[in-house]
Design a protein around this motif. Structure first.
Motif, PDB file in Angstrom:
ATOM      1  N   ALA A 128      49.524  46.983  68.487  1.00  0.00           N
ATOM      2  CA  ALA A 128      49.096  47.511  69.783  1.00  0.00           C
ATOM      3  C   ALA A 128      50.283  48.169  70.482  1.00  0.00           C
ATOM      4  O   ALA A 128      50.123  49.173  71.190  1.00  0.00           O
ATOM      5  N   THR A 192      35.551  39.622  65.154  1.00  0.00           N
ATOM      6  CA  THR A 192      36.457  40.612  65.742  1.00  0.00           C
ATOM      7  C   THR A 192      36.983  41.484  64.610  1.00  0.00           C
ATOM      8  O   THR A 192      37.495  40.966  63.612  1.00  0.00           O
ATOM      9  N   ASN A 287      40.746  46.568  68.726  1.00  0.00           N
ATOM     10  CA  ASN A 287      39.701  45.852  67.992  1.00  0.00           C
ATOM     11  C   ASN A 287      38.485  45.623  68.883  1.00  0.00           C
ATOM     12  O   ASN A 287      38.545  45.825  70.098  1.00  0.00           O
TER      13      ASN A 287
HETATM   14  C1  LIG Z   1      42.643  41.979  68.949  1.00  0.00           C
HETATM   15  O1  LIG Z   1      43.655  42.695  69.657  1.00  0.00           O
HETATM   16  C2  LIG Z   1      44.367  41.940  70.596  1.00  0.00           C
HETATM   17  C3  LIG Z   1      45.330  42.879  71.303  1.00  0.00           C
HETATM   18  O2  LIG Z   1      46.242  43.427  70.398  1.00  0.00           O
HETATM   19  C4  LIG Z   1      45.085  40.794  69.911  1.00  0.00           C
HETATM   20  O3  LIG Z   1      45.717  39.978  70.866  1.00  0.00           O
HETATM   21  C5  LIG Z   1      44.082  39.956  69.120  1.00  0.00           C
HETATM   22  O4  LIG Z   1      44.753  38.981  68.372  1.00  0.00           O
HETATM   23  C6  LIG Z   1      43.280  40.842  68.182  1.00  0.00           C
HETATM   24  N1  LIG Z   1      42.262  40.051  67.523  1.00  0.00           N
HETATM   25  C7  LIG Z   1      42.151  39.996  66.194  1.00  0.00           C
HETATM   26  C8  LIG Z   1      41.158  39.074  65.653  1.00  0.00           C
HETATM   27  O5  LIG Z   1      42.833  40.702  65.470  1.00  0.00           O
END
Ligand SMILES: *[C@@H]1O[C@H](CO)[C@@H](O)[C@H](O)[C@H]1NC(C)=O
Ligand SMILES: Cc1cc2nc3c(=O)[nH]c(=O)nc-3n(C[C@H](O)[C@H](O)[C@H](O)COP(=O)(O)OP(=O)(O)OC[C@H]3O[C@@H](n4cnc5c(N)ncnc54)[C@H](O)[C@@H]3O)c2cc1C
Ligand SMILES: *[C@@H]1O[C@H](CO)[C@@H](O)[C@H](O)[C@H]1NC(C)=O
Ligand SMILES: *[C@@H]1O[C@H](CO)[C@@H](O)[C@H](O)[C@H]1NC(C)=O
Ligand SMILES: *[C@@H]1O[C@H](CO)[C@@H](O)[C@H](O)[C@H]1NC(C)=O
Ligand SMILES: *[C@@H]1O[C@H](CO)[C@@H](O)[C@H](O)[C@H]1NC(C)=O
Length: 568
Positions: A128, A192, A287
């Motif tokens: 991210a 997710t 995501n």
């Molecule tokens: C989805 O993205 C968020 C923000 O980067 C992160 O904190 C989270 O772990 C992610 N979820 C998965 C299952 O990858």
């Protein structure tokens, strides 16, 4: 994070804003190579370091192929292969700068190659933080920004000339849970998915978990990319609603560079927009979390019928219209398409019905099949009926790519098919479309049932979905050998003739699905977003006040020229 852009850029942006505040309206443009404020090599290098060396130069797919000594036909036509090329689009026409002055092309067999509508650089994001850095860089330097997950977009919205691309293909996380919480509320079983996960991988993993999600009939479309933002139709939508109806949360980087957790409690206005408000207009999704359902088996069938003349094809589709409600009792889904590769038309009917035995599935289609075969000039080409796990029924091993395609579409309301004259109107529509040279006409029976029952959900999904029976699409392809005039005529064919023909059935103002539509829709605001546009515009201004995320026929795009480079 350390700032990596010079303070002078911030100053320029500040001045620009104050002149706007004074009400001076003038054309402004993004910085492109050659502009005084375009980032220099040092600035690019600093960005590259910030994102751990994940900045690459992007080139058209034909140029990439030339650089590796040529691509095979199988590679050229493979969506999976194209996904390994940052600059590639699956519909290769969207790499071409047909409308640039002068036109800028890179065809498969060309000896010279121009960059066309392909981005100049791609951020091959893995975290991210990479996305945040790229968004802040693009904003600070006033760059044209593009976002791509698979490059499947039928409106070419995941590429733009002179742009910086953020590619999310590397976000491959898939995490299942039986209890997904928003705040203190348990919303149940969910998954997710990262914004690079192909539907086929999601289906395969869901199958291992004994679960299924609402997804499209595609192998390599990315659920957490454009699919959900457009609304997301599925053969399972009559059972469970549209894909967007089943989203519980997004993680997204917005124009400010902030990473937001978006759900019904947190940034609910953005949550509204991300479910149907159009792909590519809101930020970069990291995501998305969607509901899962217990998996099941069902009957999958593929019936192919030939028609010797355009009139016979029209009569065949009239019979299909008479049987269009046959699957409603079991909330089945169907994709049917008429193709005319030569003198004979072929109607392919793919149907999925859940929890049905082979006999039950066959019985549901027999009335349609029998009546079809009674039409003079209609004959059976092939009939395949099998029992399959739903997770295996909705995709193949790869998707067809490497072709030149544009399309246009209309929602056809259920009421239109209830009209006693509907079969007659349908027959003439298909005959006229074929007479006009249409080569592929698709119908998607993916509405009704739970899609209608979900009309009360507060989201940006086009309300026409809730009363639709059919999502009617005409595909207009061409070969690279076509002349510039032929290509231009094909690209505008939907507006020039086909839309009016379909509207004889759908009526005017029927609306269209923004993920499978025409960039030249003259009233795209109402056609793609219906009554939601004003609200979407206000949300856009809140989260993207400088229009960083602009795509063709997307919210706010009326303020920009066709390539999103200069304001109108
Ligand atoms: C989805 O993205 C968020 C923000 O980067 C992160 O904190 C989270 O772990 C992610 N979820 C998965 C299952 O990858
Ligand atoms: C073979 C095939 C089958 C299809 N079947 C269906 C179907 O059954 N049902 C259906 O509803 N649609 C279907 N579609 C259409 C599909 O929904 C659209 O093509 C959709 O835009 C694909 O999204 P993508 O992210 O994979 O594509 P991309 O071209 O990568 O992106 C599409 C749009 O989403 C934006 N985007 C991509 N990634 C992100 C991200 N991480 N964050 C924010 N924005 C992003 C892009 O900027 C662009 O505007 C199909 C398409 C194909 C090619
Ligand atoms: C970014 O850095 C990596 C690793 O140092 C390098 O391989 C790559 O060529 C750089 N990208 C650009 C566009 O210079
Ligand atoms: C299509 O029809 C034309 C005219 O009737 C005929 O000349 C041609 O051979 C046919 N082509 C095929 C592939 O059947
Ligand atoms: C399929 O049948 C099972 C067992 O009866 C049931 O639990 C499930 O809800 C059904 N699924 C659908 C989609 O009808
Ligand atoms: C369909 O046609 C077959 C063969 O002509 C016939 O046996 C069958 O009864 C017909 N079924 C229906 C539902 O019309």
């Amino acid at each position: 994070m350390r700032p990596f852009f010079p303070a002078s850029v911030i100053l320029v942006l500040t001045l620009f804003h104050s002149s706007q505040a004074l009400g001076k309206k003038r054309q402004t443009c993004r910085n492109v190579p050659g502009s005084a404020e375009y980032p220099n090599a040092q600035a690019w290098s600093t960005l590259n370091k910030t994102i751990s060396g994940r900045l690459v130069t992007a080139v058209p797919s034909a140029k990439y192929c030339a650089s590796i000594g040529g691509c095979t036909d199988a590679q050229w036509g493979s969506a999976l292969f194209r996904n390994t090329i940052p600059g590639a689009m699956n519909q290769v026409n969207f790499e071409q700068g047909y409308d640039l002055k002068p036109a800028s092309l890179c065809l498969r067999d060309s000896t010279t190659c121009a960059q066309g509508d392909v981005s100049l650089y791609s951020v091959e994001a893995q975290t991210a933080g990479d996305i945040q850095a790229a968004v802040k860089f693009a904003s600070a330097y006033n760059l044209r920004l593009a976002v791509k997950a698979s490059g499947h977009d039928y409106l070419g919205r995941s590429t733009a000339p002179n742009s910086l691309l953020i590619r999310t293909s590397h976000f491959q996380n898939i995490a299942f849970t039986d209890a997904f919480y928003v705040g203190t509320q348990n919303l149940g079983s969910a998954v997710t998915v990262g914004s690079g996960v192909h539907l086929q991988d999601l289906y395969a993993q869901a199958k291992n978990q004994g679960k299924v999600v609402v997804g499209g009939s595609a192998a390599t479309v990315v659920a957490a990319g454009g699919y959900l933002q457009g609304g997301g139709h599925s053969a399972l939508a009559p059972l469970f609603g549209l894909a967007a109806d089943n989203v519980l949360e997004f993680h997204i980087v917005v124009a400010s560079g902030a990473l937001l957790q978006v759900n019904k409690n947190s940034y609910p206005d953005l949550f509204y927009a991300l479910r149907g408000g159009g792909a590519g207009s809101w930020g970069v999704i990291v995501n998305a979390t969607v509901r899962t359902f217990p998996t099941f088996s069902g009957t999958f069938s593929q019936i192919e019928l030939g028609a010797t003349t355009n009139a016979a094809a029209g009569a065949l589709l009239a019979v299909h219209a008479q049987h269009i409600f046959d699957l409603d009792a079991v909330r089945g889904g169907q994709y049917f398409y008429l193709e005319k590769p030569g003198n004979v038309s072929v109607l392919v009917i793919n149907t999925f019905t859940a929890n049905t035995t082979l006999d039950e599935g066959t019985a549901l289609l027999t009335p349609l099949l029998n009546d079809s075969l009674a039409v003079p000039g209609v004959f059976l080409v092939e009939k395949l009926i099998v029992t399959l796990s739903v997770n295996d029924a909705l995709h193949m091993a790869d998707d067809v790519a490497g072709v030149n395609i544009v399309m246009g579409s209309r929602f056809v309301p259920e009421a239109a098919y209830k009209n006693p004259n509907a079969p007659e109107i349908v027959a003439k529509i298909y005959e006229d479309l074929l007479d006009g040279g249409a080569q592929q006409i698709l119908g998607n029976l993916v509405a009704g049932g739970q899609v209608s029952a979900n009309a009360g959900i507060s989201s940006a999904v086009h309300p026409a979905w809730r009363t639709a029976k059919n999502h009617f699409i005409v595909v207009n392809p061409w070969d690279d050998s076509a002349s510039a005039a032929e290509i231009a005529a094909t690209r505008t064919k939907f507006q020039d003739s086909q839309a009016a023909i379909i509207e004889r059935l759908s009526g005017p103002n029927a609306g269209s699905y923004s993920n499978e539509g025409d960039i030249f829709e003259p009233n795209f605001q109402t056609t793609f977003y219906g009554p939601n546009y004003a609200k979407l515009s206000a949300i856009k201004t809140r989260y993207d006040p400088k229009d960083l995320f602009i795509v063709a026929a997307g919210v706010g795009s009326e303020r920009w020229d066709a390539t999103g480079t200069c304001t109108r």
